[in-house]
Design an enzyme around this catalytic site. Structure first.
Site, mmCIF file in Angstrom:
data_model
loop_
_atom_site.group_PDB
_atom_site.id
_atom_site.type_symbol
_atom_site.label_atom_id
_atom_site.label_comp_id
_atom_site.label_asym_id
_atom_site.label_seq_id
_atom_site.Cartn_x
_atom_site.Cartn_y
_atom_site.Cartn_z
ATOM 1 N N HIS A 209 0.878 -1.273 -0.221
ATOM 2 C CA HIS A 209 0.085 0.185 0.283
ATOM 3 C C HIS A 209 0.474 0.938 -0.266
ATOM 4 O O HIS A 209 0.008 1.917 -1.000
ATOM 5 C CB HIS A 209 -1.108 0.256 1.341
ATOM 6 N N ASP B 247 -4.567 -13.392 3.170
ATOM 7 C CA ASP B 247 -6.038 -12.733 4.274
ATOM 8 C C ASP B 247 -7.171 -13.183 2.858
ATOM 9 O O ASP B 247 -8.560 -12.518 3.471
ATOM 10 C CB ASP B 247 -5.334 -10.621 4.201
#
Length: 347
Positions: free
Chosen positions: A163, A288
């Site tokens: 990110h 995830d």
């Protein structure tokens, strides 16, 4: 598989994060790496080493000098404001938005922190810089080992990286490890490199770094940004800009997508990889996507991660895996090492 381990990762240990309007214990915590390392060693999958340090000049191939300067000095500046801050994590509280200037760096610390961040859920701590910098060392070393003949390498580090943009942090990320690995491969003689991001969340930082370039193909399989973080990037219509047109591929999937739907997207990604024909592959390895993850709405099971590793191996590319997300801590070691074992044992 040669693994580069960040022995300083636990120095970044956030106390809390902002989640759905409340301060909660951090999902991104040191135990994530501890569990992966324990499982990796239990299976005897390969050698674990610490990385050689890389220069700040290497980091500047991806990140801007003024952002790196801020990140290196942020904690000391935070504590200098008030010595009581030593017992508090630093969070941004104000951001420049549309119509505001970002070219002039404010003197005010809070304003500068907002200038270099994208959310209020990423705590900056006393050990953030050393943990992030050593993680970058791991990623660059993992990339370099491919150029020395390794078939597969793994950067086992946290905080994660995908990110983080050229000049901002967020989403638990401060330095973009996958981007640094890809850039090192190019600087070390590769003609072109691909990055495959399989984290549940779109790698907005990686996309933004390479969006106008044609020497790096970025492919991301992730949750639809209309409903999932990072929200403002990751749509299928984003295919690159200028020289990078056609070198960005987003494969967003709806909440509740099944393993079959996810693997269909992986197959599309692998077809695109084959047509690009890179010299090496960097995988942003987030797990995830697991059905039991507290921040996910996908439904992969532990056995599916073996299949992921096998399919990546069948691309035939030298591959550096870089650890990203995954917050089901009890299963994270099994899921990550399943990917690596699937890669290592594929015929």
């Amino acid at each position: 598989m040669l693994t580069f381990y960040n022995e300083h990762h636990a120095q970044h240990r956030g106390r809390h994060e902002m989640f759905r309007g409340a301060l909660v214990p951090c999902f991104e915590k040191p135990e994530r790496v501890d569990m992966v390392l324990a499982e990796f060693e239990r299976r005897g999958l390969g050698k674990v080493v610490t990385p050689h340090g890389v220069s700040l000049v290497s980091l500047e191939r991806i990140h801007t000098p003024r952002y790196l300067h801020f990140l290196r000095n942020a904690w000391s500046e935070w504590v200098a404001l008030d010595e009581a801050n030593a017992d508090k994590d630093a969070f941004p509280s104000v951001w420049p938005i549309r119509g505001m200037r970002t070219d002039i760096e404010p003197d005010n610390f809070a304003a500068r922190m907002g200038l270099y961040s994208m959310d209020s859920g990423t705590p900056l701590t006393a050990g953030t810089w050393i943990a992030a910098k050593t993680g970058a060392d791991c990623a660059v070393n993992a990339a370099h080992a491919l150029r020395l003949g390794e078939r597969g390498t793994f950067a086992l580090t946290r905080p994660p990286g995908h990110h983080a943009g050229a000049d901002f942090f967020g989403g638990y990320c401060f330095l973009n490890n996958a981007a640094l690995a890809a850039q090192h491969l190019l600087d070390d003689g590769a003609r072109k490199v691909a990055i495959l991001d399989i984290d549940y969340h779109h790698g907005n930082g990686t996309q933004s770094i390479f969006y106008g370039r044609n020497d790096v193909l970025f492919i991301s399989i992730h949750a639809d940004p209309r409903t999932e973080y990072p929200f403002y990037l990751g749509h299928a219509s984003e295919t690159g800009d200028g020289d990078g047109k056609g070198y960005n591929m987003n494969l967003p999937l709806a909440a509740g997508s099944t393993p079959a739907q996810w693997f269909l997207a992986l197959e599309s990604a692998c077809v695109k990889l084959a047509s690009f024909a890179p010299d090496a592959l960097v995988v942003s390895l987030g797990v995830d996507t697991f059905a039991g993850d507290p921040l996910s709405s996908f439904a992969l099971h532990s056995g599916d991660f073996l299949r992921i590793g096998e399919r990546i191996a069948h691309t035939g590319l030298p591959t550096a895996f870089v650890f990203e997300g995954g917050y089901a801590v009890n299963e994270i070691g099994i899921n990550v090492v399943n990917v690596l074992e699937g890669f290592e044992t594929a015929n």
